[in-house]
Write a protein that holds these residues in place. Structure first.
Motif, PDB file in Angstrom:
ATOM      1  N   SER A  22      -4.342  -9.130  -4.883  1.00  0.00           N
ATOM      2  CA  SER A  22      -4.363 -10.101  -3.785  1.00  0.00           C
ATOM      3  C   SER A  22      -3.936  -9.524  -2.439  1.00  0.00           C
ATOM      4  O   SER A  22      -3.791 -10.256  -1.477  1.00  0.00           O
ATOM      5  CB  SER A  22      -3.481 -11.298  -4.136  1.00  0.00           C
ATOM      6  OG  SER A  22      -2.121 -10.906  -4.125  1.00  0.00           O
ATOM      7  N   HIS A  23      -3.716  -8.212  -2.380  1.00  0.00           N
ATOM      8  CA  HIS A  23      -3.333  -7.541  -1.134  1.00  0.00           C
ATOM      9  C   HIS A  23      -1.998  -8.046  -0.566  1.00  0.00           C
ATOM     10  O   HIS A  23      -1.892  -8.402   0.613  1.00  0.00           O
ATOM     11  CB  HIS A  23      -4.460  -7.705  -0.093  1.00  0.00           C
ATOM     12  CG  HIS A  23      -4.449  -6.655   0.985  1.00  0.00           C
ATOM     13  ND1 HIS A  23      -3.621  -6.743   2.074  1.00  0.00           N
ATOM     14  CD2 HIS A  23      -5.130  -5.504   1.133  1.00  0.00           C
ATOM     15  CE1 HIS A  23      -3.811  -5.692   2.859  1.00  0.00           C
ATOM     16  NE2 HIS A  23      -4.731  -4.920   2.300  1.00  0.00           N
ATOM     17  N   PRO A  24      -0.943  -8.102  -1.401  1.00  0.00           N
ATOM     18  CA  PRO A  24       0.356  -8.548  -0.886  1.00  0.00           C
ATOM     19  C   PRO A  24       1.141  -7.378  -0.268  1.00  0.00           C
ATOM     20  O   PRO A  24       0.822  -6.223  -0.511  1.00  0.00           O
ATOM     21  CB  PRO A  24       1.075  -9.011  -2.153  1.00  0.00           C
ATOM     22  CG  PRO A  24       0.524  -8.103  -3.220  1.00  0.00           C
ATOM     23  CD  PRO A  24      -0.877  -7.752  -2.829  1.00  0.00           C
TER      24      PRO A  24
ATOM     25  N   TYR B   2      -1.186   1.509  -0.821  1.00  0.00           N
ATOM     26  CA  TYR B   2      -0.338   0.320  -0.708  1.00  0.00           C
ATOM     27  C   TYR B   2      -0.868  -0.596   0.403  1.00  0.00           C
ATOM     28  O   TYR B   2      -1.056  -0.126   1.534  1.00  0.00           O
ATOM     29  CB  TYR B   2       1.100   0.728  -0.335  1.00  0.00           C
ATOM     30  CG  TYR B   2       1.756   1.660  -1.321  1.00  0.00           C
ATOM     31  CD1 TYR B   2       1.864   1.319  -2.666  1.00  0.00           C
ATOM     32  CD2 TYR B   2       2.288   2.882  -0.898  1.00  0.00           C
ATOM     33  CE1 TYR B   2       2.478   2.174  -3.571  1.00  0.00           C
ATOM     34  CE2 TYR B   2       2.907   3.750  -1.803  1.00  0.00           C
ATOM     35  CZ  TYR B   2       2.990   3.387  -3.131  1.00  0.00           C
ATOM     36  OH  TYR B   2       3.589   4.234  -4.014  1.00  0.00           O
ATOM     37  N   PRO B   3      -1.100  -1.895   0.110  1.00  0.00           N
ATOM     38  CA  PRO B   3      -1.493  -2.809   1.188  1.00  0.00           C
ATOM     39  C   PRO B   3      -0.454  -2.783   2.311  1.00  0.00           C
ATOM     40  O   PRO B   3       0.748  -2.793   2.030  1.00  0.00           O
ATOM     41  CB  PRO B   3      -1.515  -4.178   0.500  1.00  0.00           C
ATOM     42  CG  PRO B   3      -1.763  -3.870  -0.944  1.00  0.00           C
ATOM     43  CD  PRO B   3      -1.065  -2.573  -1.199  1.00  0.00           C
ATOM     44  N   TYR B   4      -0.905  -2.704   3.534  1.00  0.00           N
ATOM     45  CA  TYR B   4      -0.055  -2.595   4.727  1.00  0.00           C
ATOM     46  C   TYR B   4       0.846  -1.347   4.679  1.00  0.00           C
ATOM     47  O   TYR B   4       1.791  -1.224   5.454  1.00  0.00           O
ATOM     48  CB  TYR B   4       0.839  -3.828   4.920  1.00  0.00           C
ATOM     49  CG  TYR B   4       0.129  -5.134   4.717  1.00  0.00           C
ATOM     50  CD1 TYR B   4      -0.852  -5.551   5.613  1.00  0.00           C
ATOM     51  CD2 TYR B   4       0.428  -5.946   3.626  1.00  0.00           C
ATOM     52  CE1 TYR B   4      -1.520  -6.753   5.412  1.00  0.00           C
ATOM     53  CE2 TYR B   4      -0.241  -7.153   3.429  1.00  0.00           C
ATOM     54  CZ  TYR B   4      -1.201  -7.544   4.324  1.00  0.00           C
ATOM     55  OH  TYR B   4      -1.856  -8.736   4.120  1.00  0.00           O
TER      56      TYR B   4
ATOM     57  N   GLY C 246      -7.268   1.947  -6.419  1.00  0.00           N
ATOM     58  CA  GLY C 246      -6.682   0.612  -6.435  1.00  0.00           C
ATOM     59  C   GLY C 246      -6.093   0.211  -5.088  1.00  0.00           C
ATOM     60  O   GLY C 246      -5.742   1.052  -4.251  1.00  0.00           O
ATOM     61  N   HIS C 247      -5.990  -1.113  -4.886  1.00  0.00           N
ATOM     62  CA  HIS C 247      -5.370  -1.625  -3.651  1.00  0.00           C
ATOM     63  C   HIS C 247      -4.760  -2.999  -3.941  1.00  0.00           C
ATOM     64  O   HIS C 247      -4.676  -3.835  -3.059  1.00  0.00           O
ATOM     65  CB  HIS C 247      -6.440  -1.707  -2.561  1.00  0.00           C
ATOM     66  CG  HIS C 247      -5.915  -1.780  -1.154  1.00  0.00           C
ATOM     67  ND1 HIS C 247      -4.884  -0.984  -0.689  1.00  0.00           N
ATOM     68  CD2 HIS C 247      -6.300  -2.536  -0.083  1.00  0.00           C
ATOM     69  CE1 HIS C 247      -4.656  -1.254   0.583  1.00  0.00           C
ATOM     70  NE2 HIS C 247      -5.492  -2.201   0.972  1.00  0.00           N
ATOM     71  N   THR C 248      -4.356  -3.199  -5.204  1.00  0.00           N
ATOM     72  CA  THR C 248      -3.806  -4.460  -5.748  1.00  0.00           C
ATOM     73  C   THR C 248      -4.882  -5.549  -5.852  1.00  0.00           C
ATOM     74  O   THR C 248      -6.003  -5.352  -5.401  1.00  0.00           O
ATOM     75  CB  THR C 248      -2.642  -5.050  -4.905  1.00  0.00           C
ATOM     76  OG1 THR C 248      -3.155  -5.600  -3.702  1.00  0.00           O
ATOM     77  CG2 THR C 248      -1.563  -4.026  -4.631  1.00  0.00           C
TER      78      THR C 248
ATOM     79  N   PHE D 260     -11.015   4.841   2.516  1.00  0.00           N
ATOM     80  CA  PHE D 260     -11.293   3.512   3.074  1.00  0.00           C
ATOM     81  C   PHE D 260     -10.432   2.507   2.322  1.00  0.00           C
ATOM     82  O   PHE D 260     -10.376   2.524   1.096  1.00  0.00           O
ATOM     83  CB  PHE D 260     -12.756   3.121   2.848  1.00  0.00           C
ATOM     84  CG  PHE D 260     -13.734   3.917   3.658  1.00  0.00           C
ATOM     85  CD1 PHE D 260     -14.266   3.394   4.821  1.00  0.00           C
ATOM     86  CD2 PHE D 260     -14.121   5.186   3.247  1.00  0.00           C
ATOM     87  CE1 PHE D 260     -15.173   4.129   5.578  1.00  0.00           C
ATOM     88  CE2 PHE D 260     -15.026   5.927   3.998  1.00  0.00           C
ATOM     89  CZ  PHE D 260     -15.558   5.398   5.158  1.00  0.00           C
ATOM     90  N   ASP D 261      -9.796   1.576   3.035  1.00  0.00           N
ATOM     91  CA  ASP D 261      -8.984   0.545   2.384  1.00  0.00           C
ATOM     92  C   ASP D 261      -9.720  -0.796   2.350  1.00  0.00           C
ATOM     93  O   ASP D 261     -10.505  -1.097   3.250  1.00  0.00           O
ATOM     94  CB  ASP D 261      -7.679   0.334   3.153  1.00  0.00           C
ATOM     95  CG  ASP D 261      -6.652   1.419   2.837  1.00  0.00           C
ATOM     96  OD1 ASP D 261      -7.036   2.439   2.239  1.00  0.00           O
ATOM     97  OD2 ASP D 261      -5.486   1.250   3.218  1.00  0.00           O
ATOM     98  N   ASP D 262      -9.426  -1.581   1.343  1.00  0.00           N
ATOM     99  CA  ASP D 262      -9.807  -2.996   1.195  1.00  0.00           C
ATOM    100  C   ASP D 262     -11.106  -3.230   0.414  1.00  0.00           C
ATOM    101  O   ASP D 262     -11.142  -4.078  -0.451  1.00  0.00           O
ATOM    102  CB  ASP D 262      -9.877  -3.750   2.539  1.00  0.00           C
ATOM    103  CG  ASP D 262      -8.548  -3.720   3.280  1.00  0.00           C
ATOM    104  OD1 ASP D 262      -7.509  -3.603   2.594  1.00  0.00           O
ATOM    105  OD2 ASP D 262      -8.539  -3.801   4.508  1.00  0.00           O
ATOM    106  N   GLY D 263     -12.193  -2.522   0.766  1.00  0.00           N
ATOM    107  CA  GLY D 263     -13.444  -2.712   0.003  1.00  0.00           C
ATOM    108  C   GLY D 263     -14.497  -3.528   0.714  1.00  0.00           C
ATOM    109  O   GLY D 263     -15.280  -4.228   0.072  1.00  0.00           O
TER     110      GLY D 263
END
Ligand SMILES: [Zn+2]
Length: 345
Positions: free
Chosen positions: A246-248, A282-284, A242-244, A85-88
């Motif tokens: 600020s999600h850049p 990686y975001p996106y 992890g997913h950074t 799952f991404d983002d949280g």
């Protein structure tokens, strides 16, 4: 017709060259388990469909990300499924986790920590409210700040009546835009992805002001808080990744910013859950050479992209492909998984 034949030929050649000779393990990518009114990025699976998908998954060897990574390292990749799952989002905790726990299925949650416990929704939710809800918008958008120069003419398509809303609800962001209002949405989304967090907030504020709409945060769109993350991590079935911060779109930033985003995120999550973070997404799905370097420097063992393909034996641990799970019912989901695992497409 020619396209149809070409598609079939390319599908068959993929099956013959790759699919049949590989073990076709696959990593599933989810974002939200919720009923969404607008879903132009196809991030939502309804709770009902998720339940059905989990029932289907019980028929397959579902393994943890850690097991998958170990198998890949040892060259022993087996036919298997991994759930991520991404983002949280909070809905992961309340709608997905109980179903997974009941079925005894492991999963990994990649968390963008800049949103943890904050009254901050993801920008796509703001764009949905600004562009996709009914009511007129000004005919022209013109932004001229120190860092952002942007202009767009909506002209007569600044207005949506009640009727075409249905069309808007089914619109997918990477498919053709039925009106200029969606085209503008896509342009703004492209711009936001490459902005640092302060400029992103500034741009959203400008857009709200321009639209005359009031910013309203729907609690359903919020991300998990620290207690929820801790709760998740104490169950041995679940891993936090992890997913950074600020999600850049990492590849749009210089290497020092990339490293900072990855390191700070890992540090924050490790402090909250009191255990090491092993990998990230990686975001996106965006990365470049510097990103992979930064992932290694942050001491992570693996990283996932959003590339849509099965994992083959020689796959790099830092560019793991996944399968975007759509809002399929059990039968449609099973069909997709079968294609992936048996034929490798
Ligand atoms: Zn994400």
């Amino acid at each position: 017709m020619n396209n149809w034949i070409n598609d079939r030929v390319s599908l068959i050649s993929k099956i013959l060259t790759k699919g049949l000779w590989n073990s076709n393990a696959t990593i599933l990518m989810y974002h939200r388990v919720a009923d969404l009114k607008y879903d132009p990025w196809l991030v939502g699976v309804s709770p009902e469909n998720f339940e059905e998908q989990v029932q289907v998954m019980r028929e397959y060897p579902v393994i943890s990300m850690q097991q998958f990574v170990n198998n890949l390292k040892e060259g022993k990749l087996s036919r298997s499924v991994v759930i991520t799952f991404d983002d949280g989002y909070k809905d992961n905790f309340y709608n997905a986790v109980p179903v997974l726990a009941k079925a005894g299925l492991p999963a990994t949650f990649f968390i963008a920590s800049g949103y943890t416990g904050r009254q901050k929704q993801f920008w796509a939710n703001d764009l949905d409210s600004i562009f996709l809800t009914p009511g007129p918008l000004p005919e022209r958008l013109e932004i001229n700040t120190k860092q952002i120069q942007f202009s767009y003419d909506l002209g007569e398509e600044n207005f949506i009546s009640k009727d075409p809303i249905k069309q808007f609800q089914n619109w997918i962001a990477w498919e053709s835009s039925p009106t200029k209002r969606q085209s503008l949405y896509v342009e703004v989304a492209r711009l936001i992805k490459s902005l640092p967090p302060e400029q992103e907030e500034e741009l959203l504020e400008i857009l709200y002001q321009w639209s005359g709409k009031k910013k309203m945060i729907d609690p359903a769109n919020l991300m998990m808080n620290e207690n929820e993350l801790k709760g998740l991590a104490t169950d041995g079935l679940f891993e936090i990744g992890g997913h950074t911060v600020s999600h850049p779109e990492l590849s749009a930033f210089p290497s020092n910013i990339q490293l900072e985003e990855i390191r700070e995120n890992v540090h924050f999550l490790e402090t909250v859950i009191n255990r090491p973070i092993q990998g990230m997404a990686y975001p996106y799905g965006a990365y470049n050479k510097e990103t992979i370097q930064a992932v290694k420097m942050a001491g992570l063992q693996y990283a996932c992209t959003t590339q849509q393909k099965p994992t083959y034996k020689n796959e790099s641990l830092y560019t793991l492909p996944r399968l975007r799970v759509r809002n399929w019912n059990g039968a449609a989901f099973k069909k997709r998984i079968e294609l992936r695992l048996k034929l490798g497409v």
